[in-house]
Design a protein around this motif. Sequence first.
Motif, PDB file in Angstrom:
ATOM      1  N   THR A  33     -25.889  -7.901   6.152  1.00 45.95           N
ATOM      2  CA  THR A  33     -26.546  -7.205   5.048  1.00 45.95           C
ATOM      3  C   THR A  33     -28.038  -7.155   5.345  1.00 45.95           C
ATOM      4  O   THR A  33     -28.530  -7.847   6.249  1.00 45.95           O
ATOM      5  CB  THR A  33     -26.316  -7.942   3.719  1.00 45.95           C
ATOM      6  N   GLU A  34     -28.758  -6.379   4.575  1.00 46.19           N
ATOM      7  CA  GLU A  34     -30.196  -6.275   4.800  1.00 46.19           C
ATOM      8  C   GLU A  34     -30.886  -7.628   4.665  1.00 46.19           C
ATOM      9  O   GLU A  34     -31.769  -7.961   5.464  1.00 46.19           O
ATOM     10  CB  GLU A  34     -30.815  -5.278   3.824  1.00 46.19           C
ATOM     11  N   GLU A  36     -29.589 -10.673   5.187  1.00 48.88           N
ATOM     12  CA  GLU A  36     -29.251 -11.489   6.357  1.00 48.88           C
ATOM     13  C   GLU A  36     -30.004 -10.997   7.589  1.00 48.88           C
ATOM     14  O   GLU A  36     -30.482 -11.792   8.403  1.00 48.88           O
ATOM     15  CB  GLU A  36     -27.745 -11.438   6.620  1.00 48.88           C
ATOM     16  N   GLN A 113     -25.834  -3.481   8.483  1.00 46.29           N
ATOM     17  CA  GLN A 113     -24.834  -2.774   7.689  1.00 46.29           C
ATOM     18  C   GLN A 113     -25.475  -1.533   7.056  1.00 46.29           C
ATOM     19  O   GLN A 113     -26.498  -1.629   6.397  1.00 46.29           O
ATOM     20  CB  GLN A 113     -24.304  -3.696   6.596  1.00 46.29           C
ATOM     21  N   LYS A 118     -30.268   2.594   5.076  1.00 48.67           N
ATOM     22  CA  LYS A 118     -30.150   1.639   3.975  1.00 48.67           C
ATOM     23  C   LYS A 118     -31.289   0.615   3.963  1.00 48.67           C
ATOM     24  O   LYS A 118     -31.353  -0.228   3.087  1.00 48.67           O
ATOM     25  CB  LYS A 118     -28.815   0.884   4.068  1.00 48.67           C
TER      26      LYS A 118
END
Length: 126
Positions: A33-34, A36, A113, A118
């Motif tokens: 994820t962003e 992480e 991700q 994103k």
Amino acid sequence: MEALYFLLVVIGVIVAYSAFNYFYQRRFLKTLTEEEFKAGYRKAQLIDVREPNEFDAGHILGARNIPASQLKMRMKEIRPDKPVYLYCQSGARSARAAQMLHKKGYQELSHLQGGFKKWSGKIKAK
């Protein structure tokens, strides 16, 4: 009727191939994820695998541009003993790049991700 069976077989093969690729990549590639990604990318080699014009339009601060199309020729620029964080526009090219790196012995591979589209963190543009 034969055309329908043929079409169903083709669709089945495509679905099976996609599922195989998905589970194969999960063995060696971490999808982060962003949050992480932000937590670990400063300690890793941050590689943007998009083309140079995409990179110049905006990229994550600190990233190096090694386009997926040039990865085989420029693989020596990436150290195999350090973690590698990859990203592209949506995540597809970075997954393919990770597959190439894995085949050459790279172990600690992660990608963002959803890709750059994103990303909400700091960016740099030329």
